[in-house]
Design a protein around this motif. Structure first.
Motif, PDB file in Angstrom:
ATOM      1  N   THR A   1       0.835  -1.188   0.000  1.00  0.00           N
ATOM      2  CA  THR A   1       0.000   0.000   0.000  1.00  0.00           C
ATOM      3  C   THR A   1       0.869   1.236   0.000  1.00  0.00           C
ATOM      4  O   THR A   1       2.051   1.191   0.249  1.00  0.00           O
ATOM      5  CB  THR A   1      -0.922   0.047   1.235  1.00  0.00           C
TER       6      THR A   1
ATOM      7  N   ARG B   1      -2.922 -10.467   5.145  1.00  0.00           N
ATOM      8  CA  ARG B   1      -3.926  -9.409   5.054  1.00  0.00           C
ATOM      9  C   ARG B   1      -4.551  -9.133   6.413  1.00  0.00           C
ATOM     10  O   ARG B   1      -4.877 -10.024   7.159  1.00  0.00           O
ATOM     11  CB  ARG B   1      -5.016  -9.826   4.066  1.00  0.00           C
TER      12      ARG B   1
ATOM     13  N   THR C   1      -7.060  -5.779   8.520  1.00  0.00           N
ATOM     14  CA  THR C   1      -7.855  -4.574   8.339  1.00  0.00           C
ATOM     15  C   THR C   1      -8.079  -3.902   9.681  1.00  0.00           C
ATOM     16  O   THR C   1      -7.875  -4.516  10.734  1.00  0.00           O
ATOM     17  CB  THR C   1      -9.221  -4.910   7.695  1.00  0.00           C
TER      18      THR C   1
ATOM     19  N   ALA D   1      -4.407  -3.826   4.658  1.00  0.00           N
ATOM     20  CA  ALA D   1      -2.967  -3.782   4.393  1.00  0.00           C
ATOM     21  C   ALA D   1      -2.447  -5.203   4.562  1.00  0.00           C
ATOM     22  O   ALA D   1      -3.192  -6.122   4.926  1.00  0.00           O
ATOM     23  CB  ALA D   1      -2.260  -2.815   5.339  1.00  0.00           C
TER      24      ALA D   1
ATOM     25  N   GLY E   1      -6.536   5.956   5.387  1.00  0.00           N
ATOM     26  CA  GLY E   1      -6.656   5.044   4.265  1.00  0.00           C
ATOM     27  C   GLY E   1      -7.161   5.762   3.032  1.00  0.00           C
ATOM     28  O   GLY E   1      -7.660   6.897   3.090  1.00  0.00           O
TER      29      GLY E   1
ATOM     30  N   ALA F   1      -7.230   0.912   0.979  1.00  0.00           N
ATOM     31  CA  ALA F   1      -5.947   0.514   1.555  1.00  0.00           C
ATOM     32  C   ALA F   1      -5.585   1.397   2.742  1.00  0.00           C
ATOM     33  O   ALA F   1      -5.823   2.611   2.732  1.00  0.00           O
ATOM     34  CB  ALA F   1      -4.842   0.595   0.509  1.00  0.00           C
TER      35      ALA F   1
END
Length: 344
Positions: A72, A294, A296, A304, A322, A326
């Motif tokens: 990201t 992964r 969140t 991310a 964000g 992302a």
């Protein structure tokens, strides 16, 4: 497919070299230049991302805190685009304070998606909201932002299944009650404001739903389908709809009818804000990283990746920025901008 943000953060190349700039990127860079701001970019890599602690204190370096975010990154200058999104808990009124931001808001502004609120004048501390905002001129009116659109984000709306001294269960999901709050009676409908932590909700406010026309709802992070085609948000089993276009980590809101241990879905929507926003500033708890790294901020829809999942702490809430789905960092951005977003 690796995004242009990922390529920039991974390769450390100049943004102009080998990358196609979008019109919005060029525009925001031009606005930044007009404001006399240096064109420094932020990316959510091990070297430059930061996370802010739960009390708005000193940011923690993501290299230590998160074990290396990958994939990201973004320019810092979407902070000066027309609109931004702020998601979190109201901590004070006048108009409202959310995530440390002072947001000017008209009392008559409609509140979307709420079972208990109709307009902004009904808001109280503890309500969790998603607000689309614009910069408030030069700040001379005392506000950082002006609200354009407002949504009440209630993780759970439905009848109380069970109640204990400090917890209750709604739609099959455990809710930790705020200090001093007693759970309503079993069967009574409630709208729970708060944040997801793992598969439970840490409530910041509980409102009794008095409307006769009641629709149960759950709002949180999609984590993939079960083997039978259903899925869970928290401990709530969602039946009746099989989503075909959801991505794990995406924020969804499901409306329907309460059933034992879950929800019989009638409609499903994705996304957090009612309108296009540039940078988002969100409050929440990190999810446990998936096998591919992964993770969140639960309920935000921002994801991310980490190469060191053991370093992701799920015990304390964070404030993060964000964009485009992302999580991003804004290291090196001008103080005039990062101060508005608590450092991200």
């Amino acid at each position: 497919m690796m995004t242009r943000f990922a390529r920039f953060c991974e390769g450390g190349a100049d943004l102009i070299s080998g990358l196609k700039l979008s019109r919005s990127t060029v525009l925001t860079a031009a606005v930044a230049a007009a404001l006399g701001l240096s064109a420094v970019l932020g990316c959510a890599s091990e070297a430059c991302a930061q996370a802010t602690g739960p009390s708005g204190g000193q940011p923690q370096n993501n290299q230590d805190r998160e074990g290396g975010i990958i994939g990201t990154g973004v320019t810092a200058y979407d902070l000066v685009k027309l609109e931004a999104g702020i998601y979190g808990t109201i901590t004070a009124l006048g108009s409202i304070y959310v995530n440390g931001h002072h947001i000017g808001i008209d009392d008559e502004l409609a509140v979307r998606g709420s079972a208990v609120l109709t307009q902004a004048g009904d808001l109280q501390p503890g309500h969790t909201v998603a607000v689309v905002v614009r910069r408030s001129g030069d700040g001379a009116d005392g506000y950082d932002w002006r609200a354009v659109d407002l949504r009440h984000v209630a993780p759970l709306v439905g009848p109380v299944d069970q109640r204990q001294a400090e917890t209750m269960t709604v739609l099959g999901t455990k809710v930790r009650l705020p200090a001093g709050v007693t759970a309503p009676e079993v069967g009574q409908w409630v709208a729970v404001s708060g944040l997801w932590q793992g598969d439970q909700v840490v409530a910041s406010r509980v409102d009794v739903v008095t409307a006769q026309d009641r629709t149960a709802q759950i709002s949180g992070s999609f984590d993939g389908l079960n083997s039978d085609g259903g899925f869970r948000i928290g401990q709530t089993l969602i039946r009746g709809l099989i989503p075909e276009h959801l991505v794990p980590g995406m924020r969804v809101r499901v409306l329907g009818t309460p059933v034992a241990g879950g929800l019989s879905a009638q409609t499903l929507e994705s996304g957090l804000f009612d309108g296009d926003v540039g940078v988002q500033h969100v409050e929440g708890y990190y999810s446990i990283p998936a096998p591919d790294g992964r993770y969140t901020v639960l309920g935000s829809g921002l994801i991310a990746y980490t190469t060191r999942p053991e370093m992701i702490s799920t015990s304390d809430p964070v404030f993060r920025c964000g964009q485009a789905g992302a999580l991003i960092g804004l290291a090196g951005a001008p103080e005039e901008l990062t101060a508005l977003f608590n450092g991200c």
